[in-house]
Design an enzyme around this catalytic site. Structure first.
Site, PDB file in Angstrom:
ATOM      1  N   CYS A  11       0.862  -1.185   0.000  1.00 20.86           N
ATOM      2  CA  CYS A  11       0.000   0.000   0.000  1.00 20.86           C
ATOM      3  C   CYS A  11       0.894   1.229   0.000  1.00 20.86           C
ATOM      4  O   CYS A  11       2.058   1.153  -0.419  1.00 20.86           O
ATOM      5  CB  CYS A  11      -0.982  -0.020   1.173  1.00 20.86           C
ATOM      6  SG  CYS A  11      -0.226   0.025   2.806  1.00 20.86           S
ATOM      7  N   ASN A  14       2.331   1.470   4.351  1.00 20.29           N
ATOM      8  CA  ASN A  14       2.639   0.187   5.023  1.00 20.29           C
ATOM      9  C   ASN A  14       2.382   0.246   6.535  1.00 20.29           C
ATOM     10  O   ASN A  14       3.078  -0.385   7.323  1.00 20.29           O
ATOM     11  CB  ASN A  14       4.086  -0.273   4.743  1.00 20.29           C
ATOM     12  CG  ASN A  14       4.378  -1.714   5.141  1.00 20.29           C
ATOM     13  OD1 ASN A  14       5.501  -2.042   5.504  1.00 20.29           O
ATOM     14  ND2 ASN A  14       3.394  -2.586   5.090  1.00 20.29           N
ATOM     15  N   CYS A  16      -1.331   0.760   7.447  1.00 19.54           N
ATOM     16  CA  CYS A  16      -2.776   0.510   7.599  1.00 19.54           C
ATOM     17  C   CYS A  16      -3.221  -0.730   6.813  1.00 19.54           C
ATOM     18  O   CYS A  16      -3.467  -1.789   7.387  1.00 19.54           O
ATOM     19  CB  CYS A  16      -3.586   1.723   7.161  1.00 19.54           C
ATOM     20  SG  CYS A  16      -3.255   3.231   8.117  1.00 19.54           S
ATOM     21  N   ARG A  17      -3.334  -0.598   5.490  1.00 24.09           N
ATOM     22  CA  ARG A  17      -3.954  -1.658   4.695  1.00 24.09           C
ATOM     23  C   ARG A  17      -3.068  -2.872   4.495  1.00 24.09           C
ATOM     24  O   ARG A  17      -3.500  -4.012   4.763  1.00 24.09           O
ATOM     25  CB  ARG A  17      -4.361  -1.098   3.311  1.00 24.09           C
ATOM     26  CG  ARG A  17      -5.493  -0.104   3.390  1.00 24.09           C
ATOM     27  CD  ARG A  17      -5.636   0.672   2.102  1.00 24.09           C
ATOM     28  NE  ARG A  17      -4.511   1.574   1.887  1.00 24.09           N
ATOM     29  CZ  ARG A  17      -4.318   2.332   0.830  1.00 24.09           C
ATOM     30  NH1 ARG A  17      -5.199   2.273  -0.166  1.00 24.09           N
ATOM     31  NH2 ARG A  17      -3.284   3.140   0.737  1.00 24.09           N
ATOM     32  N   SER A  18      -1.835  -2.666   4.013  1.00 20.42           N
ATOM     33  CA  SER A  18      -1.017  -3.865   3.719  1.00 20.42           C
ATOM     34  C   SER A  18      -0.580  -4.620   4.972  1.00 20.42           C
ATOM     35  O   SER A  18      -0.473  -5.855   4.911  1.00 20.42           O
ATOM     36  CB  SER A  18       0.170  -3.524   2.802  1.00 20.42           C
ATOM     37  OG  SER A  18       1.045  -2.598   3.383  1.00 20.42           O
ATOM     38  N   ASP A 126      -8.046   3.973   1.244  1.00 19.70           N
ATOM     39  CA  ASP A 126      -7.085   4.366   2.275  1.00 19.70           C
ATOM     40  C   ASP A 126      -7.843   4.852   3.518  1.00 19.70           C
ATOM     41  O   ASP A 126      -8.577   5.837   3.447  1.00 19.70           O
ATOM     42  CB  ASP A 126      -6.222   5.495   1.693  1.00 19.70           C
ATOM     43  CG  ASP A 126      -5.119   5.930   2.636  1.00 19.70           C
ATOM     44  OD1 ASP A 126      -5.122   5.492   3.801  1.00 19.70           O
ATOM     45  OD2 ASP A 126      -4.267   6.718   2.194  1.00 19.70           O
TER      46      ASP A 126
HETATM   47  P1  4NP Z   1      -1.738   2.835   4.155  1.00 23.59           P
HETATM   48  O1  4NP Z   1      -2.327   4.205   4.741  1.00 23.59           O
HETATM   49  O2  4NP Z   1      -1.218   3.146   2.774  1.00 23.59           O
HETATM   50  O3  4NP Z   1      -2.919   1.934   4.109  1.00 23.59           O
HETATM   51  O4  4NP Z   1      -0.655   2.392   5.120  1.00 23.59           O
HETATM   52  C1  4NP Z   1      -1.579   5.374   4.811  1.00 23.59           C
HETATM   53  C2  4NP Z   1      -0.709   5.575   5.861  1.00 23.59           C
HETATM   54  C3  4NP Z   1       0.024   6.748   5.957  1.00 23.59           C
HETATM   55  C4  4NP Z   1      -0.137   7.712   4.990  1.00 23.59           C
HETATM   56  C5  4NP Z   1      -1.004   7.518   3.926  1.00 23.59           C
HETATM   57  C6  4NP Z   1      -1.712   6.336   3.841  1.00 23.59           C
HETATM   58  N1  4NP Z   1       0.593   8.934   5.091  1.00 23.59           N
HETATM   59  O5  4NP Z   1       0.334   9.846   4.287  1.00 23.59           O
HETATM   60  O6  4NP Z   1       1.453   9.076   5.980  1.00 23.59           O
END
Ligand code: 4NP
Length: 154
Positions: A11, A14, A16-18, A126
């Site tokens: 994702c 790294n 939240c989702r993955s 997201d």
């Molecule tokens: P992820 O979510 O891609 O599912 O881990 C996010 C986590 C952090 C950020 C964006 C999306 N960020 O902008 O820091």
């Protein structure tokens, strides 16, 4: 494609989702007796490198009896195209980013997560700027996709 033995979930951050996709799939694979799989996750961004998953991701996994708190964020890199025979991107934006880095001939191992698992050409949204409902929704998608992925590999 031969049956993959190594799967990387990707994702953006790294955190939240993955990490949820990694932790839930590791649990489902173990429950289904799928041995010897290499399972990992990474982000296309490096802002959270070395961090544990977002507390909200840890909480929704724990609510379902899965501990993802020991996972650590890392950035996806070129070595991943050798190390993993299936790379599943959680949304189309990250799919495009990872595919663009793939060495010639390796693009095929990079797939959209919900398309590959459930046949849905859709993103896992997201949840980072959302709340508990968004994390619960991601968990449900990831759980359903993990069951389907395990069935494909069985
Ligand atoms: P992820 O979510 O891609 O599912 O881990 C996010 C986590 C952090 C950020 C964006 C999306 N960020 O902008 O820091």
């Amino acid at each position: 494609m031969t049956t993959p033995r190594s799967i990387l979930f990707v994702c953006l951050g790294n955190i939240c989702r993955s990490p949820l996709a990694e932790g839930v799939f590791r649990t489902v694979a173990a429950e289904r007796g799928l041995d010897g799989l290499r399972i990992d996750s990474a982000g296309t961004g490096d802002w959270h490198e070395g961090e544990r998953p977002d507390p909200r991701a840890i909480a929704i996994a724990a609510h379902h009896g899965i501990d993802i708190s020991r996972q650590r964020a890392r950035k996806q890199n070129r070595a991943d195209f050798d190390a993993f025979d299936l790379i599943l991107a959680m949304d189309r934006s990250n799919l495009d980013i990872v595919r663009a880095q793939a060495p010639a001939g390796r693009e095929d191992r990079v797939r959209l997560y919900l398309d590959h698992t459930l046949g849905r050409m859709a993103d896992v949204p997201d949840p980072y700027f959302g709340g508990p409902d968004e994390f619960a929704s991601v968990y449900r998608m990831v759980h359903e996709a993990s069951l389907a992925l395990a069935a494909k590999l069985a």
